[in-house]
Design a protein around this motif. Structure first.
Motif: not given
Ligand code: FES
Ligand code: FE2
Length: 381
Positions: A83, A85-86, A88, A102, A104-107
């Motif tokens: 992902c 974002h971070r 994952l 993803c 974690y935050h749903g991206w």
């Molecule tokens: S780590 Fe993937 S949406 Fe935040």
């Protein structure tokens, strides 16, 4: 060993516990056991039945990880497994429609790796313009194939064509696959080198092999043996020796694939997926023109072949190949300990397989940019 003569490397010098890298390798065996496979070919990663609609799984090619998923429309995609974002792994997420999400935050990412949706407050910012890498995917012969090289070159290479598995008269077939802790070249050496009949003295798939032909033409190594094929008690029941010449076999290492042919009636392919220097997934696809009904002078109906082969997979094919798996895993352990030992290889075919793998890896390395080479080395470290 003199360090000054070593090629530059970002990794620790080789020691008893770490065989040399490709750049450090001093002889053919050390080179082949560190060589990768050219990603600019199609590689099977899973059997199609292993990936249902709405499922996502991780697949790895030479330490590059991808999230492989099947959307609601049945199509499979391979997206870089992180992902943005971070970082994952997306393979721990889930599938929504034709996108992968993803956890974690749903991206949410589409098949081409575009960030398609962010389900939370954007804090007044614009939606980030993010695109992950993705690779071409095709399903054929019960396998999911991924092109791990430059996607623009995917059309240059063909998935092996197997006319025997197409159309109304398709042969009976079965697929067995394994993940073994062994370098892919050990598996290629194993499948075409019939000096290891001793390992299979219980199942006897080939015996008394004499090498009759060894010829390298371009990216293919052709091998022919006079050998007694399938003399074990189970295969002998179903293979009609009056109709199939089971005294010879042709094989080929057709880079990066391997196949065999017994009298145009029994064939197989072996496809290897190189995961890293010491892990390989191997797919064995066996196909048969006909079987006989044991004890009777008649052929088994075509419809009955696949169910029979599924039984054979558990009683014969799987256990037989597991013998090879156990052997190559033990070979890898031995190599890790004794990579400096002198080479004691008798079969000239093995030399040819290894020379081809090394040449193709050298050609690939020569074709990629300095930046790519650094990335390859960094993944190893
Ligand atoms: S780590 Fe993937 S949406 Fe935040
Ligand atoms: Fe074997």
């Amino acid at each position: 060993m003199s360090q000054s003569s070593q090629p530059q490397s970002t990794t620790a010098p080789p020691g008893p516990g770490r065989p040399p890298t490709f750049a450090e390798a001093k002889n053919r065996r050390q080179k082949v056991r560190a060589a990768g496979l050219d990603p600019n070919y199609w590689y099977p990663v899973l059997q199609s039945r292993e990936l249902g609609r709405g499922e996502v799984k991780e697949v790895v090619f030479w330490r590059r990880s991808y999230a492989l998923y099947r959307g609601d429309d049945g199509k499979v995609a391979a997206v870089e497994n992180r992902c943005a974002h971070r970082q994952l792994k997306l393979s721990v997420g889930h599938v929504k429609g034709c996108n992968v999400v993803c956890p974690y935050h749903g991206w949410e990412y589409d098949r081409e790796g575009h960030l398609a949706h962010v389900p939370h407050d954007l804090f007044g910012k614009k939606m980030p313009n993010i695109k992950l890498g993705h690779q071409p995917v095709v399903e054929r012969y019960g396998l999911v194939w991924v092109f791990f090289g430059d996607p623009a070159r995917a059309g240059e290479r063909a998935i092996p064509t197997i006319p025997e598995l197409e159309g109304a008269d398709a042969w009976g077939h079965v697929i067995a696959d394994f993940e073994w802790r062994a370098h892919h070249s050990m598996i290629i050496d194993n499948v075409s080198d019939f000096t290891h009949a001793y390992l299979h003295r219980k199942f006897r798939p080939f015996e008394d092999a004499t090498l009759k032909k060894l010829e390298t033409v371009g990216d293919r190594v052709y091998v022919s043996y006079d050998t007694k094929v399938g003399r074990g008690p189970i295969s002998g029941l179903f293979v009609d020796r009056d109709k199939v010449n089971t005294n010879a076999m042709d094989l080929c290492y057709e880079y990066p694939y391997q196949w065999s042919n017994t009298d145009d009636k029994i064939k197989h392919y072996c496809f290897v997926l190189p995961i890293d220097e010491q892990t390989t997934r191997a797919f064995f696809l066996f196909y048969f023109k006909a079987f006989k009904v044991p004890g009777l002078p008649i052929g088994l109906p075509r419809w009955a072949m696949d169910p029979l082969l599924r039984i054979a997979k558990h009683t014969l094919v799987g256990p037989l190949l597991q013998e090879d798996g156990d052997a190559v895993e033990a070979e890898q352990e031995g190599y890790n300990e004794h990579w400096q030992a002198p080479i004691a290889e008798l079969n000239p075919a093995v030399h040819e397989f290894q020379a081809l793998t090394i040449r193709k890896w050298e050609e690939y390395l020569a074709s990629v940019s300095e930046r790519e080479l650094v990335k390859l080395e960094a993944r190893r470290a």
